[in-house]
Design a protein around this motif. Structure first.
Motif, PDB file in Angstrom:
ATOM      1  N   ILE A   1      -3.869  -0.583  -0.537  1.00 59.77           N
ATOM      2  CA  ILE A   1      -2.778   0.403  -0.602  1.00 59.77           C
ATOM      3  C   ILE A   1      -2.004   0.185  -1.894  1.00 59.77           C
ATOM      4  CG2 ILE A   1      -0.632   1.212   0.465  1.00 59.77           C
ATOM      5  CD1 ILE A   1      -1.689   0.101   3.146  1.00 59.77           C
ATOM      6  N   ILE A   2      -1.911   1.213  -2.695  1.00 53.76           N
ATOM      7  CA  ILE A   2      -1.089   1.142  -3.915  1.00 53.76           C
ATOM      8  C   ILE A   2       0.318   1.593  -3.545  1.00 53.76           C
ATOM      9  CG2 ILE A   2      -0.742   2.086  -6.237  1.00 53.76           C
ATOM     10  CD1 ILE A   2      -3.840   2.402  -6.350  1.00 53.76           C
ATOM     11  N   HIS A   3       1.269   0.676  -3.698  1.00 51.03           N
ATOM     12  CA  HIS A   3       2.652   1.007  -3.356  1.00 51.03           C
ATOM     13  C   HIS A   3       3.320   1.557  -4.612  1.00 51.03           C
ATOM     14  CE1 HIS A   3       6.325   1.099  -1.224  1.00 51.03           C
ATOM     15  NE2 HIS A   3       6.885   0.061  -1.815  1.00 51.03           N
ATOM     16  N   GLY A   4       3.185   2.861  -4.771  1.00 51.27           N
ATOM     17  CA  GLY A   4       3.722   3.491  -5.969  1.00 51.27           C
ATOM     18  C   GLY A   4       3.552   4.993  -5.876  1.00 51.27           C
TER      19      GLY A   4
ATOM     20  N   SER B   1       1.987   8.845  -6.914  1.00 53.63           N
ATOM     21  CA  SER B   1       0.624   9.373  -7.053  1.00 53.63           C
ATOM     22  C   SER B   1       0.135   9.235  -8.486  1.00 53.63           C
ATOM     23  CB  SER B   1       0.561  10.833  -6.601  1.00 53.63           C
ATOM     24  OG  SER B   1       1.466  11.629  -7.339  1.00 53.63           O
ATOM     25  N   GLY B   2       1.065   9.274  -9.446  1.00 53.11           N
ATOM     26  CA  GLY B   2       0.674   9.102 -10.847  1.00 53.11           C
ATOM     27  C   GLY B   2       0.024   7.753 -11.082  1.00 53.11           C
ATOM     28  N   CYS B   3       0.543   6.712 -10.404  1.00 51.63           N
ATOM     29  CA  CYS B   3      -0.051   5.375 -10.533  1.00 51.63           C
ATOM     30  C   CYS B   3      -1.386   5.303  -9.787  1.00 51.63           C
ATOM     31  CB  CYS B   3       0.890   4.308  -9.978  1.00 51.63           C
ATOM     32  SG  CYS B   3       2.399   4.136 -10.928  1.00 51.63           S
ATOM     33  N   TYR B   4      -1.491   6.017  -8.675  1.00 49.53           N
ATOM     34  CA  TYR B   4      -2.678   5.967  -7.817  1.00 49.53           C
ATOM     35  C   TYR B   4      -3.887   6.640  -8.459  1.00 49.53           C
ATOM     36  CZ  TYR B   4      -5.646   7.864  -4.041  1.00 49.53           C
ATOM     37  OH  TYR B   4      -6.701   8.257  -3.263  1.00 49.53           O
ATOM     38  N   TYR B   5      -3.652   7.786  -9.127  1.00 51.56           N
ATOM     39  CA  TYR B   5      -4.789   8.602  -9.578  1.00 51.56           C
ATOM     40  C   TYR B   5      -5.708   7.869 -10.549  1.00 51.56           C
ATOM     41  CZ  TYR B   5      -2.707  12.733  -7.417  1.00 51.56           C
ATOM     42  OH  TYR B   5      -2.196  13.636  -6.519  1.00 51.56           O
ATOM     43  N   TYR B   6      -5.131   7.039 -11.412  1.00 55.16           N
ATOM     44  CA  TYR B   6      -5.975   6.424 -12.438  1.00 55.16           C
ATOM     45  C   TYR B   6      -6.993   5.453 -11.827  1.00 55.16           C
ATOM     46  CZ  TYR B   6      -7.512   3.991 -16.586  1.00 55.16           C
ATOM     47  OH  TYR B   6      -8.296   3.422 -17.561  1.00 55.16           O
ATOM     48  N   PRO B   7      -6.558   4.428 -11.060  1.00 52.40           N
ATOM     49  CA  PRO B   7      -7.585   3.559 -10.468  1.00 52.40           C
ATOM     50  C   PRO B   7      -8.521   4.312  -9.524  1.00 52.40           C
ATOM     51  CG  PRO B   7      -5.377   2.941  -9.718  1.00 52.40           C
ATOM     52  CD  PRO B   7      -5.208   3.926 -10.811  1.00 52.40           C
ATOM     53  N   ARG B   8      -7.997   5.323  -8.856  1.00 57.63           N
ATOM     54  CA  ARG B   8      -8.855   6.081  -7.938  1.00 57.63           C
ATOM     55  C   ARG B   8      -9.970   6.794  -8.711  1.00 57.63           C
ATOM     56  NH1 ARG B   8     -12.085   7.873  -5.540  1.00 57.63           N
ATOM     57  NH2 ARG B   8     -12.165   9.153  -3.660  1.00 57.63           N
ATOM     58  N   SER B   9      -9.637   7.394  -9.832  1.00 60.58           N
ATOM     59  CA  SER B   9     -10.653   8.125 -10.584  1.00 60.58           C
ATOM     60  C   SER B   9     -11.583   7.170 -11.333  1.00 60.58           C
ATOM     61  CB  SER B   9     -10.013   9.111 -11.552  1.00 60.58           C
ATOM     62  OG  SER B   9      -9.298   8.404 -12.540  1.00 60.58           O
ATOM     63  N   LEU B  10     -11.058   6.037 -11.724  1.00 61.06           N
ATOM     64  CA  LEU B  10     -11.852   5.074 -12.494  1.00 61.06           C
ATOM     65  C   LEU B  10     -12.849   4.344 -11.594  1.00 61.06           C
ATOM     66  CD1 LEU B  10     -11.650   4.107 -15.477  1.00 61.06           C
ATOM     67  CD2 LEU B  10     -10.243   2.241 -14.664  1.00 61.06           C
ATOM     68  N   LEU B  11     -12.385   3.903 -10.439  1.00 62.87           N
ATOM     69  CA  LEU B  11     -13.208   3.041  -9.584  1.00 62.87           C
ATOM     70  C   LEU B  11     -14.097   3.838  -8.632  1.00 62.87           C
ATOM     71  CD1 LEU B  11     -10.445   0.411  -8.704  1.00 62.87           C
ATOM     72  CD2 LEU B  11     -12.221   0.226 -10.440  1.00 62.87           C
ATOM     73  N   LYS B  12     -13.699   5.043  -8.330  1.00 60.19           N
ATOM     74  CA  LYS B  12     -14.470   5.920  -7.435  1.00 60.19           C
ATOM     75  C   LYS B  12     -14.756   5.244  -6.089  1.00 60.19           C
ATOM     76  CE  LYS B  12     -16.403   8.593 -11.204  1.00 60.19           C
ATOM     77  NZ  LYS B  12     -15.548   7.976 -12.225  1.00 60.19           N
ATOM     78  N   VAL B  13     -13.761   4.569  -5.558  1.00 60.12           N
ATOM     79  CA  VAL B  13     -13.833   3.982  -4.217  1.00 60.12           C
ATOM     80  C   VAL B  13     -12.606   4.455  -3.441  1.00 60.12           C
ATOM     81  CG1 VAL B  13     -15.127   1.938  -4.938  1.00 60.12           C
ATOM     82  CG2 VAL B  13     -12.624   1.879  -4.964  1.00 60.12           C
ATOM     83  N   PRO B  14     -12.686   4.453  -2.098  1.00 55.29           N
ATOM     84  CA  PRO B  14     -11.515   4.898  -1.332  1.00 55.29           C
ATOM     85  C   PRO B  14     -10.330   3.949  -1.532  1.00 55.29           C
ATOM     86  CG  PRO B  14     -13.482   4.733   0.057  1.00 55.29           C
ATOM     87  CD  PRO B  14     -13.820   4.076  -1.249  1.00 55.29           C
ATOM     88  N   LEU B  15      -9.185   4.517  -1.803  1.00 52.46           N
ATOM     89  CA  LEU B  15      -7.951   3.733  -1.943  1.00 52.46           C
ATOM     90  C   LEU B  15      -6.850   4.477  -1.200  1.00 52.46           C
ATOM     91  CD1 LEU B  15      -8.040   3.004  -5.812  1.00 52.46           C
ATOM     92  CD2 LEU B  15      -8.608   1.384  -4.000  1.00 52.46           C
ATOM     93  N   PHE B  16      -5.842   3.741  -0.772  1.00 52.24           N
ATOM     94  CA  PHE B  16      -4.685   4.353  -0.120  1.00 52.24           C
ATOM     95  C   PHE B  16      -3.477   4.240  -1.053  1.00 52.24           C
ATOM     96  CE2 PHE B  16      -7.561   2.887   3.152  1.00 52.24           C
ATOM     97  CZ  PHE B  16      -7.584   3.935   4.058  1.00 52.24           C
ATOM     98  N   SER B  17      -2.462   5.018  -0.741  1.00 51.87           N
ATOM     99  CA  SER B  17      -1.233   4.913  -1.529  1.00 51.87           C
ATOM    100  C   SER B  17      -0.045   5.326  -0.673  1.00 51.87           C
ATOM    101  CB  SER B  17      -1.314   5.814  -2.764  1.00 51.87           C
ATOM    102  OG  SER B  17      -0.090   5.771  -3.488  1.00 51.87           O
ATOM    103  N   THR B  18       1.115   4.814  -1.037  1.00 51.41           N
ATOM    104  CA  THR B  18       2.331   5.265  -0.365  1.00 51.41           C
ATOM    105  C   THR B  18       2.865   6.539  -1.023  1.00 51.41           C
ATOM    106  OG1 THR B  18       3.537   3.674  -1.732  1.00 51.41           O
ATOM    107  CG2 THR B  18       3.092   3.037   0.542  1.00 51.41           C
ATOM    108  N   TYR B  19       2.318   6.891  -2.164  1.00 52.61           N
ATOM    109  CA  TYR B  19       2.722   8.112  -2.891  1.00 52.61           C
ATOM    110  C   TYR B  19       4.255   8.239  -2.904  1.00 52.61           C
ATOM    111  CZ  TYR B  19      -2.146   9.339  -1.833  1.00 52.61           C
ATOM    112  OH  TYR B  19      -3.508   9.330  -1.707  1.00 52.61           O
TER     113      TYR B  19
END
Lengths: 378, 348
Positions: A31-34, A36-54
């Motif tokens: 879970i990325i506690h941050g 959506s701007g912080c979440y999108y980069y690792p999500r698009s780079l790693l292409k694995v499921p990730l969660f976020s608090t958005y």
């Protein structure tokens, strides 16, 4: 690491590194506690499921703990282990997030982007995972596997293959394994495919990059007297001969290529050593992304790196397409992300016997293509 | 701020949006007061896009590189030093945007910019990362800040300005070409792309356009400010779908004072052009299709209209057609969509 103004920074932040490290254990819910701007980069780079608090601005004003609880509670319903990776703003507002939930519920990784680079984030993730070493765990750990590495899958396969040839079982793969296997405890001994992503778990007896292999295998034999190194050493010897043969053939027609290298420190040192040994190359430009080393300065400043590369007028660039863009005339082979010069979906190694061959083959093909293009122009 | 909390949570960061505008002004330098990781994200995106477009130069973004030290002692000195480096390049303009970190640690970025020797050429846009809103808000903030600097000027007849093109969409230039083609039917020409690869001096002529065409509702906030500032009509979006093209011709023609006969002729020419385009897909007539989920608002309406014009049936057991993750712009956009349909229908 860098204290100065930076133009077009070429390397990700600590948060991204921590997430990539944890995501190497696919059973962990990260879970990325941050925002959506912080979440999108690792999500698009790693292409694995990730969660976020958005996170929203209002939650920063009134506190983020309730929102974090909400998401952790929801994710906890999966019954899988949870890791919370903190980002810049919640790290600055002074909330005590670490004690907001029990260690059994989730591990907390305080890796805000401002605290450093991806490798420093990886270190923070390892500290939070607290992998134990089990003295009686047989085998050897594989280290230096990170989803941010262009070669992680290839390196893992190649290192496993070589250890199997040696007759040494693999204990834990840092980081591409299961949480369950990690919790059994790591073996006391580790080899690394890419020492820039060091877990610090167990005693690392060496690197599996081609020039380092003979020493590392010697140390393996000292640790595992029943291991049989004959097949691996024979392979190494054959690869060495093949690389000299192919490079000799190239050098009958062309002068040794002038090479510019920009990568993580481990790969940069490796690439320089390989080009010097097999091509007799000059490597007037070399930069490390993560940390300096003797004769290898550190820089993530694209303008600085590219200016040095352009001034050196290299024949070959070993780096990322950030560097390739600096000198379109030079041949290019990608050894560090991003590599947008090619579609890359297969597992290619840079470590091990095959990794050495991949680098030399890639360099040769890039150089030959460049010569062919020049011929065509004439 | 979006009304829906889910949309608000997913709306991205102002920094990415702001830089997607600020980085497309030749002769300007973008300065970001932030940790370097924030800028790496945008730089990577620009690099990916440039590679797709076979463009080998990516705009330079200077980042002040806020680290542990600045978080504790403040980052104003770092911003000032970064402005010095930017000014040393003697740019036409320095656009300063900020991430969430300086907002949180309380840096007075506006004051740093105001007292800098290059202040008259600095545009400070306090985007503040996600604390300042969404990516869309970041885009609008930069567009609005630049529009406010453009002087009110006499109108040049027959000219239009495009506002808020999506610089990070891979088909941005194809969409531009389609709008340019349609406007040529009305005898109109695009003089300013606000802001896509137009230098500062050109951007400052924004006030000369007879009307402003927004890329879509994403640029509506900036469009409102621009419309009010220059007192000229604003067309709310690029033409979507077949009938949308004709409506666009009518609306833009009227906004620019084009003679009614010319508008009618343009509509007739475009209608004939669309018929010709549709004739290439006549083998789709009578086919039954099932339109999948709508990935981008408005796409289904465009698709339904095209299907109806081709005499296709929509049924749950029809060929599954995946709608594009973008809004087809103009007749050319519909044509590209129909090529994908034909591939799906012919090849399963």
């Amino acid at each position: 690491m860098a204290e100065n103004t930076c133009a077009n920074p070429v390397w990700p932040c600590a948060m991204t590194g921590a997430v990539a490290t944890l995501a190497g254990f696919p059973d962990i819910c990260v879970i990325i506690h941050g925002s959506s701007g912080c979440y999108y980069y690792p999500r698009s780079l790693l292409k694995v499921p990730l969660f976020s608090t958005y996170l929203l601005e209002s939650e920063i004003v009134f506190g983020t703990i309730d929102r974090l609880h909400e998401v952790v509670t929801e994710v906890a319903a999966t019954g899988r282990p949870i890791a919370v990776v903190n980002t810049c703003v919640p790290a600055l507002t002074g909330e005590d997030l670490k004690t907001a939930f029990s260690e059994e519920t989730a591990m907390f990784v305080d890796a805000p982007g401002f605290c450093g680079n991806a490798e420093q984030g990886a270190v923070k993730a390892f500290e939070a995972m607290m992998p134990d070493v089990a003295a009686d765990r047989p085998g050897i750990n594989i280290d230096g596997i990170n989803l941010l590495d262009l070669f992680w899958r290839g390196n893992l396969h190649e290192t496993e293959r070589l250890l199997a040839l040696l007759g040494i079982p693999v204990a834990v793969r840092f980081c591409r394994d299961t949480w369950k296997n990690l919790r059994k405890g790591a073996a006391p001994v580790t080899v690394s495919a890419n020492s820039s992503y060091a877990s610090g778990v167990g005693t690392c007896i060496g690197s599996m990059l081609f020039p380092d292999m003979p020493k590392t295998i010697d140390r393996c034999l000292a640790q595992f007297p029943n291991a049989d190194a004959d097949a691996v050493l024979a392979e190494h010897q054959r690869a060495e001969e093949q690389m000299f043969y192919s490079c000799d053939k190239y050098l009958r027609k062309y002068t040794p290529p002038v090479v510019a290298v920009a990568a993580q420190e481990s790969y940069a040192v490796f690439a320089k050593a390989m080009m010097e040994r097999y091509f007799g190359s000059d490597v007037p430009v070399i930069f490390a992304r993560d940390r300096p080393a003797p004769e290898v300065p550190y820089s993530v400043n694209s303008a600085e790196i590219n200016a040095d590369i352009a001034a050196a007028e290299p024949d070959l660039i070993l780096g990322s397409t950030f560097e390739a863009a600096a000198c379109r005339k030079a041949a290019f082979f990608g050894i560090t992300p991003p590599d947008r010069s090619r579609v890359s979906v297969a597992a290619r190694p840079l470590a091990g016997v095959e990794g050495g061959l991949v680098l030399i083959e890639g360099a040769l093909n890039a150089l030959m293509n460049r010569h062919a293009a020049e011929e065509k122009k004439r | 701020m979006p009304e829906n909390i889910y949309e608000a949570r997913m709306a991205g960061c102002t920094l990415g949006g702001a830089l997607s505008v600020a980085c497309f002004i030749p002769g300007a330098v973008a300065v970001v007061h932030a940790p370097q990781g924030c800028v790496h994200q945008t730089f990577s995106m620009l690099h990916a896009m440039a590679n797709e477009s076979e463009v080998w130069t990516v705009p330079e973004i200077l980042v002040s590189n806020i680290g542990d030290r600045e978080v504790i002692f403040g980052g104003e000195e770092r911003l000032s030093a970064t402005l010095d480096e930017a000014a040393a390049k003697n740019p036409d303009l320095i656009l300063v945007v900020t991430s969430c970190v300086p907002e949180t640690i309380g840096d007075d970025c506006g004051a740093v910019c105001a007292r800098h020797p290059y202040a008259d050429r600095i545009v400070y846009v306090p985007t503040s990362g996600f604390l300042g809103g969404s990516a869309k808000d970041g885009e609008n903030a930069v567009l609005a800040a630049l529009a406010r600097r453009a002087p009110v000027a006499d109108l040049i007849p027959g000219t239009v300005a495009l506002v808020g093109e999506k610089n990070l969409e891979s088909e941005a230039d194809q969409n531009y070409a389609e709008v340019e083609r349609l406007l040529a039917r009305l005898g109109l020409r695009i003089t300013i792309r606000f802001c896509r690869n137009c230098n500062y001096a050109t951007l400052m002529q924004l006030g000369t356009a007879a009307c402003f065409i927004l890329r879509d509702e994403r640029a509506a906030d900036a469009g409102r400010i621009i419309g009010e500032r220059f007192g000229r009509p604003v067309i709310p979006e690029f033409p979507r779908g077949l009938s949308g093209c004709l409506a666009f011709l009518r609306a833009t023609g009227a906004a620019c004072g084009v003679a009614e006969e010319r508008i009618c002729a343009a509509v007739a020419e475009e209608t004939a052009y669309q018929e010709l385009m549709l004739s290439k897909f006549s083998n789709l007539s009578g086919k039954t299709i099932f339109l999948g989920a709508e990935p981008f608002a408005g796409t289904t309406a465009v698709a339904r209209e095209a299907a109806a014009r081709l005499g296709m049936q929509e049924r749950a057991d029809g060929f599954l057609i995946r709608l594009p993750f973008y809004l087809p712009i103009g007749t050319a956009g519909v044509e590209k969509m129909l090529y994908l349909w034909r591939r799906a229908v012919n090849n399963g």
